[in-house]
Motif scaffolding. Structure first.
Motif, mmCIF file in Angstrom:
data_model
loop_
_atom_site.group_PDB
_atom_site.id
_atom_site.type_symbol
_atom_site.label_atom_id
_atom_site.label_comp_id
_atom_site.label_asym_id
_atom_site.label_seq_id
_atom_site.Cartn_x
_atom_site.Cartn_y
_atom_site.Cartn_z
ATOM 1 N N SER A 117 60.895 86.988 -37.181
ATOM 2 C CA SER A 117 59.512 87.124 -36.721
ATOM 3 C C SER A 117 59.350 88.185 -35.633
ATOM 4 C CB SER A 117 58.986 85.777 -36.210
ATOM 5 O OG SER A 117 59.720 85.343 -35.068
ATOM 6 N N GLY A 118 60.402 88.440 -34.862
ATOM 7 C CA GLY A 118 60.294 89.415 -33.793
ATOM 8 C C GLY A 118 60.043 90.833 -34.272
ATOM 9 N N ALA A 119 60.337 91.123 -35.532
ATOM 10 C CA ALA A 119 60.142 92.479 -36.056
ATOM 11 C C ALA A 119 58.726 92.722 -36.545
ATOM 12 C CB ALA A 119 61.126 92.735 -37.207
ATOM 13 N N VAL A 120 57.915 91.676 -36.644
ATOM 14 C CA VAL A 120 56.609 91.815 -37.303
ATOM 15 C C VAL A 120 55.471 91.401 -36.379
ATOM 16 C CG1 VAL A 120 57.632 91.479 -39.580
ATOM 17 C CG2 VAL A 120 56.803 89.494 -38.319
ATOM 18 N N ALA A 121 55.704 91.399 -35.075
ATOM 19 C CA ALA A 121 54.716 90.930 -34.111
ATOM 20 C C ALA A 121 53.407 91.691 -34.233
ATOM 21 C CB ALA A 121 55.268 91.082 -32.693
ATOM 22 N N ASP A 122 52.298 90.999 -33.990
ATOM 23 C CA ASP A 122 50.939 91.548 -33.875
ATOM 24 C C ASP A 122 50.241 91.790 -35.203
ATOM 25 O OD1 ASP A 122 50.988 91.691 -31.044
ATOM 26 O OD2 ASP A 122 51.992 93.628 -31.125
ATOM 27 N N ARG A 123 50.940 91.838 -36.334
ATOM 28 C CA ARG A 123 50.292 92.379 -37.526
ATOM 29 C C ARG A 123 50.567 91.652 -38.828
ATOM 30 N NH1 ARG A 123 54.934 94.848 -36.167
ATOM 31 N NH2 ARG A 123 56.114 96.134 -37.627
ATOM 32 N N LEU A 124 51.479 90.701 -38.873
ATOM 33 C CA LEU A 124 51.757 89.972 -40.114
ATOM 34 C C LEU A 124 50.806 88.788 -40.251
ATOM 35 C CD1 LEU A 124 53.663 89.546 -42.590
ATOM 36 C CD2 LEU A 124 54.975 87.982 -41.130
ATOM 37 N N LYS A 125 50.163 88.675 -41.409
ATOM 38 C CA LYS A 125 49.296 87.525 -41.656
ATOM 39 C C LYS A 125 50.094 86.224 -41.532
ATOM 40 C CE LYS A 125 45.975 89.551 -44.944
ATOM 41 N NZ LYS A 125 45.486 89.457 -46.344
ATOM 42 N N PHE A 126 49.484 85.233 -40.929
ATOM 43 C CA PHE A 126 50.164 83.953 -40.773
ATOM 44 C C PHE A 126 50.403 83.300 -42.130
ATOM 45 C CE2 PHE A 126 50.186 79.385 -39.339
ATOM 46 C CZ PHE A 126 51.390 79.463 -38.659
ATOM 47 N N SER A 127 49.458 83.438 -43.051
ATOM 48 C CA SER A 127 49.636 82.892 -44.399
ATOM 49 C C SER A 127 50.813 83.556 -45.099
ATOM 50 C CB SER A 127 48.358 83.074 -45.221
ATOM 51 O OG SER A 127 47.990 84.446 -45.286
ATOM 52 N N ALA A 128 50.977 84.879 -44.888
ATOM 53 C CA ALA A 128 52.109 85.581 -45.492
ATOM 54 C C ALA A 128 53.425 85.072 -44.923
ATOM 55 C CB ALA A 128 51.970 87.083 -45.252
ATOM 56 N N TRP A 129 53.451 84.787 -43.633
ATOM 57 C CA TRP A 129 54.659 84.242 -43.001
ATOM 58 C C TRP A 129 55.028 82.890 -43.611
ATOM 59 C CZ3 TRP A 129 58.839 85.327 -40.485
ATOM 60 C CH2 TRP A 129 59.487 84.378 -39.698
ATOM 61 N N LEU A 130 54.032 82.038 -43.818
ATOM 62 C CA LEU A 130 54.309 80.705 -44.361
ATOM 63 C C LEU A 130 54.791 80.772 -45.807
ATOM 64 C CD1 LEU A 130 51.329 78.636 -42.887
ATOM 65 C CD2 LEU A 130 53.684 78.783 -42.061
ATOM 66 N N VAL A 131 54.342 81.759 -46.554
ATOM 67 C CA VAL A 131 54.844 81.946 -47.921
ATOM 68 C C VAL A 131 56.234 82.576 -47.897
ATOM 69 C CG1 VAL A 131 54.471 83.194 -50.093
ATOM 70 C CG2 VAL A 131 52.538 82.121 -48.925
ATOM 71 N N PHE A 132 56.429 83.519 -47.007
ATOM 72 C CA PHE A 132 57.710 84.222 -46.926
ATOM 73 C C PHE A 132 58.862 83.281 -46.595
ATOM 74 C CE2 PHE A 132 60.854 86.363 -44.202
ATOM 75 C CZ PHE A 132 61.283 87.374 -45.046
ATOM 76 N N LEU A 133 58.655 82.354 -45.669
ATOM 77 C CA LEU A 133 59.751 81.520 -45.166
ATOM 78 C C LEU A 133 60.525 80.783 -46.258
ATOM 79 C CD1 LEU A 133 58.125 80.012 -41.935
ATOM 80 C CD2 LEU A 133 60.189 81.432 -42.024
ATOM 81 N N PRO A 134 59.877 79.943 -47.082
ATOM 82 C CA PRO A 134 60.673 79.174 -48.058
ATOM 83 C C PRO A 134 61.312 80.045 -49.128
ATOM 84 C CG PRO A 134 58.333 78.856 -48.458
ATOM 85 C CD PRO A 134 58.445 79.597 -47.159
ATOM 86 N N VAL A 135 60.628 81.129 -49.507
ATOM 87 C CA VAL A 135 61.189 81.995 -50.550
ATOM 88 C C VAL A 135 62.389 82.772 -50.005
ATOM 89 C CG1 VAL A 135 60.677 83.793 -52.231
ATOM 90 C CG2 VAL A 135 58.892 82.174 -51.565
ATOM 91 N N TRP A 136 62.274 83.253 -48.775
ATOM 92 C CA TRP A 136 63.363 84.055 -48.216
ATOM 93 C C TRP A 136 64.626 83.226 -48.005
ATOM 94 C CZ3 TRP A 136 66.371 84.196 -43.776
ATOM 95 C CH2 TRP A 136 67.152 85.364 -43.620
ATOM 96 N N VAL A 137 64.491 82.042 -47.441
ATOM 97 C CA VAL A 137 65.713 81.252 -47.238
ATOM 98 C C VAL A 137 66.348 80.880 -48.575
ATOM 99 C CG1 VAL A 137 65.118 80.355 -44.956
ATOM 100 C CG2 VAL A 137 64.375 79.103 -46.989
ATOM 101 N N THR A 138 65.518 80.729 -49.608
ATOM 102 C CA THR A 138 66.048 80.381 -50.934
ATOM 103 C C THR A 138 66.811 81.544 -51.560
ATOM 104 O OG1 THR A 138 64.253 78.794 -51.310
ATOM 105 C CG2 THR A 138 65.426 79.596 -53.250
ATOM 106 N N LEU A 139 66.282 82.741 -51.421
ATOM 107 C CA LEU A 139 66.899 83.892 -52.084
ATOM 108 C C LEU A 139 67.916 84.632 -51.226
ATOM 109 C CD1 LEU A 139 63.865 85.496 -53.980
ATOM 110 C CD2 LEU A 139 65.514 83.792 -54.783
#
Length: 449
Positions: A117-139
């Motif tokens: 999260s520290g690389a995307v401060a100020d500009r990443l949609k919160f909804s995108a973060w919530l979708v990214f999390l489960p998919v990223w840890v899985t893959l």
């Protein structure tokens, strides 16, 4: 063993502390005042989302071939890259005796995702973060955890990467690793993995408005210093809890604790030295960042060094990471809070550095022949490629569906209010909580007057 299991649960709790509030405060203080709540929310929601996913299929996908079910059955391994995610789905068939290991490894998955999260401060949609999390840890996270720690492709097993590089043919024709990779507590799985993911997302998002043209400064370095202290404290669970040799855990734990401490001390001083020479002043942000750089670098090497070599590794890591955080300005990628400069570079320093300094005649500078170094470099490159490709695929999928980035006007207004309807420092009303304000015509007229 009762004492061992007790320490493991304490260690799991310490690693949990590293994410919330440790990392949340560290990153939150480095953010701008209009972004601090969102940054802290990223750490907290990483805990919420990844914790659930880990219990559902993360543990099974990482370790079901190593830790058997209550009935003694093992999950199938998929090409030595990950285990059957359904064998111990929801922990229903997991042997309760293994719950302590589930708890410990869950916290590692959480903080790895939160680091990005520290690389995307100020500009990443919160909804995108919530979708990214489960998919990223899985893959990305679960496969690398299996490959390095779960008996998979990067762990020195038969037909693994190091076996293909430097394997010996045994009497029965099997190829076994002559030199196994060293990653005591997560140089590849955690820090290189998160650092590469942060870089890929930062490139996909583009730079913040004003990046490179106007100062974008931390809003509260006091929070950052407190967060760094909590991270240092929690890291003893991170490293010392990752006990490898149970037959010698009474001596191994002391060595790992000491190496972790000394490397971090040296890294902090190395960072401050670079700042003093380059800028004329050593800063509190530099001290806090040096602490984290040292912790990152010693993570893969903490069980395979001696105190003097731990200090050398820390000093090198502090200096190199202090220099690396400036690369974003030279190459134009906006790594907002220096995930690449600290975690990717620090992870590489630790993972490759142990190939130079490992004790027991393994390191190139301690009597080894360079084979350990070769294995460390190749494993680090493989981890970078795996994480980079996985993150790129996920990021592009999100970008072209729900979108990754806030609208420019929302970014100017501030992600805290736009995404959460809150302000961290709402002095006018005395509270940061969201509220609906209805002005009467009389009130409006008075305000205008």
């Amino acid at each position: 063993m009762d004492g061992y299991y007790t320490w493991m649960l304490v260690s799991a709790s310490l690693v949990l502390l590293m994410t919330a509030p440790g990392l949340a405060l560290f990153y939150g203080g480095m953010s701008r005042s209009k972004s601090v709540l969102n940054m802290m929310m990223m750490s907290f929601t990483a805990l919420g989302v990844v914790g659930i996913v880990y219990a559902l299929w993360g543990w099974s996908m990482s370790y079901s071939t190593t830790f058997l079910t209550a009935d003694g059955e093992a999950g199938k391994e998929i090409g030595t890259f990950f285990s059957d995610p359904f064998k111990q789905f929801g922990l229903e068939t997991t042997d309760p005796a293994n719950y302590v290991f589930v708890a410990f490894q869950l916290t590692f998955a959480v903080i790895t995702a939160a680091l990005i999260s520290g690389a995307v401060a100020d500009r990443l949609k919160f909804s995108a973060w919530l979708v990214f999390l489960p998919v990223w840890v899985t893959l990305s996270y679960f496969p690398l955890a299996h490959m390095v720690w779960g008996g998979g492709f990067l762990s020195g097993v038969e037909d693994g990467l190091s076996s293909l590089l430097l394997g010996n043919i045994t009497a029965d024709g099997a190829t076994v690793a002559e030199i196994a990779p060293i990653d005591y507590a997560g140089g590849t799985v955690v820090h290189i993995n998160a650092g590469v993911a942060g870089l890929v997302l930062a490139l996909l998002l583009g730079t913040r408005l004003g990046f490179g043209k106007e100062p974008i400064k931390p809003h509260n370095l006091t929070l950052t210093m407190i967060g760094a202290g909590l991270l240092w404290f929690g890291w003893f669970g991170f490293n010392v809890g990752s006990i490898v040799n149970l037959d010698a855990y009474t001596t191994e734990t002391g060595l790992v604790w000491l190496n972790t401490t000394l490397a971090t001390c040296a890294a902090m001083m190395g960072w401050l030295l670079v700042e003093k020479v380059r800028d004329g002043k050593g800063t509190s942000l530099g001290a806090a960042s040096g602490v984290v750089a040292g912790l990152v670098a010693i993570t893969p090497a903490c069980g395979n060094l001696v105190p003097w070599s731990a200090m050398v590794l820390g000093l090198v890591a502090g200096g190199l990471c202090a220099l690396a955080v400036g690369l974003k300005y030279r190459f134009g990628y906006d790594d907002s809070l220096d995930v690449v400069g600290v975690h990717l570079v620090g992870g590489l320093v630790g993972t490759i550095g142990v190939g130079f300094l490992a004790s027991g005649d393994l390191g190139l500078l301690t009597g080894g022949d360079g084979k350990q170094l070769l294995v460390q470099v190749v494993v680090a490159v493989f981890a970078m490629l795996w994480s980079g490709i996985a993150t790129l695929v996920i990021g592009l999928a999100i970008k072209f569906t729900i979108g990754l980035r806030l609208d420019p006007e929302d970014e100017v207004e501030g992600i805290d209010f736009v995404e959460h309807g809150e302000s961290a420092y709402d002095l006018s009303t005395g509270s940061g909580a969201r509220r609906t304000s209805v002005l009467t015509s009389t009130t409006a007229e008075g305000a205008r007057a």
